[in-house]
Design a protein around this motif. Structure first.
Motif, PDB file in Angstrom:
ATOM      1  N   VAL A  45       0.847  -1.205   0.000  1.00 35.90           N
ATOM      2  CA  VAL A  45       0.000   0.000   0.000  1.00 35.90           C
ATOM      3  C   VAL A  45       0.878   1.249   0.000  1.00 35.90           C
ATOM      4  O   VAL A  45       0.585   2.233  -0.697  1.00 35.90           O
ATOM      5  N   GLY A  46       1.971   1.221   0.737  1.00 31.95           N
ATOM      6  CA  GLY A  46       2.918   2.336   0.716  1.00 31.95           C
ATOM      7  C   GLY A  46       3.501   2.555  -0.672  1.00 31.95           C
ATOM      8  O   GLY A  46       3.645   3.696  -1.123  1.00 31.95           O
ATOM      9  N   ALA A  47       3.828   1.475  -1.369  1.00 32.56           N
ATOM     10  CA  ALA A  47       4.347   1.579  -2.738  1.00 32.56           C
ATOM     11  C   ALA A  47       3.286   2.161  -3.666  1.00 32.56           C
ATOM     12  O   ALA A  47       3.587   3.001  -4.518  1.00 32.56           O
ATOM     13  N   ILE A  48       2.045   1.711  -3.511  1.00 35.31           N
ATOM     14  CA  ILE A  48       0.956   2.250  -4.333  1.00 35.31           C
ATOM     15  C   ILE A  48       0.845   3.758  -4.123  1.00 35.31           C
ATOM     16  O   ILE A  48       0.777   4.533  -5.089  1.00 35.31           O
ATOM     17  N   PHE A  49       0.830   4.195  -2.878  1.00 33.26           N
ATOM     18  CA  PHE A  49       0.732   5.621  -2.568  1.00 33.26           C
ATOM     19  C   PHE A  49       1.934   6.381  -3.130  1.00 33.26           C
ATOM     20  O   PHE A  49       1.795   7.465  -3.705  1.00 33.26           O
ATOM     21  N   GLY A  50       3.129   5.813  -2.987  1.00 30.34           N
ATOM     22  CA  GLY A  50       4.343   6.449  -3.498  1.00 30.34           C
ATOM     23  C   GLY A  50       4.323   6.614  -5.004  1.00 30.34           C
ATOM     24  O   GLY A  50       4.702   7.671  -5.534  1.00 30.34           O
ATOM     25  N   PHE A  51       3.856   5.599  -5.736  1.00 27.01           N
ATOM     26  CA  PHE A  51       3.812   5.698  -7.191  1.00 27.01           C
ATOM     27  C   PHE A  51       2.692   6.621  -7.663  1.00 27.01           C
ATOM     28  O   PHE A  51       2.817   7.266  -8.699  1.00 27.01           O
ATOM     29  N   PHE A  52       1.613   6.703  -6.897  1.00 23.47           N
ATOM     30  CA  PHE A  52       0.578   7.690  -7.176  1.00 23.47           C
ATOM     31  C   PHE A  52       1.188   9.098  -7.093  1.00 23.47           C
ATOM     32  O   PHE A  52       1.010   9.919  -7.992  1.00 23.47           O
ATOM     33  N   LEU A  53       1.935   9.357  -6.021  1.00 19.00           N
ATOM     34  CA  LEU A  53       2.557  10.670  -5.837  1.00 19.00           C
ATOM     35  C   LEU A  53       3.612  10.942  -6.907  1.00 19.00           C
ATOM     36  O   LEU A  53       3.743  12.080  -7.375  1.00 19.00           O
ATOM     37  N   LEU A  54       4.352   9.920  -7.314  1.00 24.55           N
ATOM     38  CA  LEU A  54       5.364  10.101  -8.353  1.00 24.55           C
ATOM     39  C   LEU A  54       4.710  10.484  -9.680  1.00 24.55           C
ATOM     40  O   LEU A  54       5.183  11.383 -10.384  1.00 24.55           O
ATOM     41  N   ALA A  55       3.615   9.821 -10.042  1.00 21.18           N
ATOM     42  CA  ALA A  55       2.903  10.152 -11.282  1.00 21.18           C
ATOM     43  C   ALA A  55       2.302  11.553 -11.193  1.00 21.18           C
ATOM     44  O   ALA A  55       2.309  12.312 -12.172  1.00 21.18           O
ATOM     45  N   PHE A  56       1.782  11.922 -10.022  1.00 22.56           N
ATOM     46  CA  PHE A  56       1.251  13.266  -9.800  1.00 22.56           C
ATOM     47  C   PHE A  56       2.360  14.301  -9.977  1.00 22.56           C
ATOM     48  O   PHE A  56       2.194  15.312 -10.668  1.00 22.56           O
ATOM     49  N   ALA A  57       3.515  14.039  -9.364  1.00 28.93           N
ATOM     50  CA  ALA A  57       4.649  14.955  -9.453  1.00 28.93           C
ATOM     51  C   ALA A  57       5.176  15.055 -10.882  1.00 28.93           C
ATOM     52  O   ALA A  57       5.640  16.125 -11.306  1.00 28.93           O
ATOM     53  N   TYR A  58       5.093  13.971 -11.625  1.00 28.56           N
ATOM     54  CA  TYR A  58       5.522  13.976 -13.026  1.00 28.56           C
ATOM     55  C   TYR A  58       4.727  15.006 -13.825  1.00 28.56           C
ATOM     56  O   TYR A  58       5.287  15.763 -14.615  1.00 28.56           O
ATOM     57  N   GLU A  59       3.412  15.054 -13.602  1.00 28.19           N
ATOM     58  CA  GLU A  59       2.580  16.048 -14.283  1.00 28.19           C
ATOM     59  C   GLU A  59       2.956  17.460 -13.837  1.00 28.19           C
ATOM     60  O   GLU A  59       2.989  18.391 -14.641  1.00 28.19           O
ATOM     61  N   GLY A  60       3.245  17.636 -12.565  1.00 26.82           N
ATOM     62  CA  GLY A  60       3.682  18.939 -12.063  1.00 26.82           C
ATOM     63  C   GLY A  60       5.020  19.357 -12.650  1.00 26.82           C
ATOM     64  O   GLY A  60       5.238  20.532 -12.955  1.00 26.82           O
ATOM     65  N   ALA A 125      -2.500   3.048  -9.666  1.00 23.94           N
ATOM     66  CA  ALA A 125      -1.834   4.143  -8.953  1.00 23.94           C
ATOM     67  C   ALA A 125      -1.168   5.098  -9.933  1.00 23.94           C
ATOM     68  O   ALA A 125      -1.276   6.322  -9.791  1.00 23.94           O
ATOM     69  N   VAL A 126      -0.499   4.557 -10.951  1.00 22.57           N
ATOM     70  CA  VAL A 126       0.177   5.393 -11.946  1.00 22.57           C
ATOM     71  C   VAL A 126      -0.849   6.194 -12.752  1.00 22.57           C
ATOM     72  O   VAL A 126      -0.706   7.405 -12.942  1.00 22.57           O
ATOM     73  N   VAL A 127      -1.896   5.528 -13.222  1.00 24.08           N
ATOM     74  CA  VAL A 127      -2.905   6.190 -14.050  1.00 24.08           C
ATOM     75  C   VAL A 127      -3.656   7.260 -13.250  1.00 24.08           C
ATOM     76  O   VAL A 127      -3.851   8.384 -13.727  1.00 24.08           O
ATOM     77  N   LEU A 128      -4.074   6.927 -12.038  1.00 25.41           N
ATOM     78  CA  LEU A 128      -4.809   7.902 -11.222  1.00 25.41           C
ATOM     79  C   LEU A 128      -3.917   9.059 -10.780  1.00 25.41           C
ATOM     80  O   LEU A 128      -4.369  10.203 -10.704  1.00 25.41           O
ATOM     81  N   GLY A 129      -2.656   8.779 -10.488  1.00 25.38           N
ATOM     82  CA  GLY A 129      -1.723   9.851 -10.131  1.00 25.38           C
ATOM     83  C   GLY A 129      -1.523  10.815 -11.287  1.00 25.38           C
ATOM     84  O   GLY A 129      -1.524  12.038 -11.101  1.00 25.38           O
ATOM     85  N   ALA A 130      -1.379  10.269 -12.509  1.00 24.92           N
ATOM     86  CA  ALA A 130      -1.232  11.119 -13.691  1.00 24.92           C
ATOM     87  C   ALA A 130      -2.512  11.921 -13.945  1.00 24.92           C
ATOM     88  O   ALA A 130      -2.454  13.103 -14.290  1.00 24.92           O
ATOM     89  N   MET A 131      -3.653  11.275 -13.762  1.00 26.64           N
ATOM     90  CA  MET A 131      -4.927  11.963 -13.974  1.00 26.64           C
ATOM     91  C   MET A 131      -5.091  13.117 -12.964  1.00 26.64           C
ATOM     92  O   MET A 131      -5.435  14.240 -13.346  1.00 26.64           O
ATOM     93  N   CYS A 132      -4.847  12.844 -11.704  1.00 26.63           N
ATOM     94  CA  CYS A 132      -4.991  13.885 -10.678  1.00 26.63           C
ATOM     95  C   CYS A 132      -3.970  15.002 -10.888  1.00 26.63           C
ATOM     96  O   CYS A 132      -4.287  16.182 -10.713  1.00 26.63           O
TER      97      CYS A 132
END
Length: 152
Positions: A45-60, A125-132
């Motif tokens: 779950v920690g990895a999922i959250f981390g990769f969500f944040l990484l994809a979010f940061a990628y868009e930023g 996690a990757v797809v939702l992080g990129a979307m958000c």
């Protein structure tokens, strides 16, 4: 001769969490390196959250590069502001853009490799992080076509 016994070597996690080449669930995954295995749900779950944040940061990061480029272009808007090739290549803004490009390409490949683990939770996690990330940063973009787009 018994080939199924365990010697405690570096492949133990790969044996405990075998790589599957089709979409699957579960929390036992070897993530990028044999030493990074999630055998417990909390770590996964920690990895999922981390990769969500990484994809979010990628868009930023893509948005930040666009802002930096627009800011640099605005400071050079004068037609009398001619730079030599050497000055352009060695300018601070170009060096910063180059380092940010290196970071962007590296992160995009890491996200691609995470997706290629084929665990649908990590993919989500990757797809939702990129979307958000796009939701937060994409609405203020200067153009609808992104010249900095990689692996998307």
């Amino acid at each position: 001769m018994d080939h199924n016994h365990n010697h405690g070597g570096p492949d133990d996690m790969e044996m405990a969490c075998p790589m599957q080449m089709s979409f699957h669930g579960g929390s036992c995954e070897v993530i990028l390196f044999p030493s990074w295995a999630t055998t417990e749900v909390g770590a996964f779950v920690g990895a999922i959250f981390g990769f969500f944040l990484l994809a979010f940061a990628y868009e930023g990061l893509k948005y930040a590069r666009e802002l930096l480029h627009a800011s640099d272009a605005a400071t050079r808007a004068s037609p009398n502001d001619k730079r030599t090739l050497r000055q352009a290549l060695l300018s601070r803004s170009h060096l910063v853009q180059t380092l940010l490009h290196l970071l962007q390409v590296t992160v995009s490949y890491i996200l691609m490799l995470i997706f290629m683990i084929y665990n649908y939770w990590l993919c989500l996690a990757v797809v939702l992080g990129a979307m958000c990330g796009y939701y937060v940063f994409g609405w203020v973009r200067n153009s609808s076509v992104d010249p900095n787009e990689h692996c998307n």
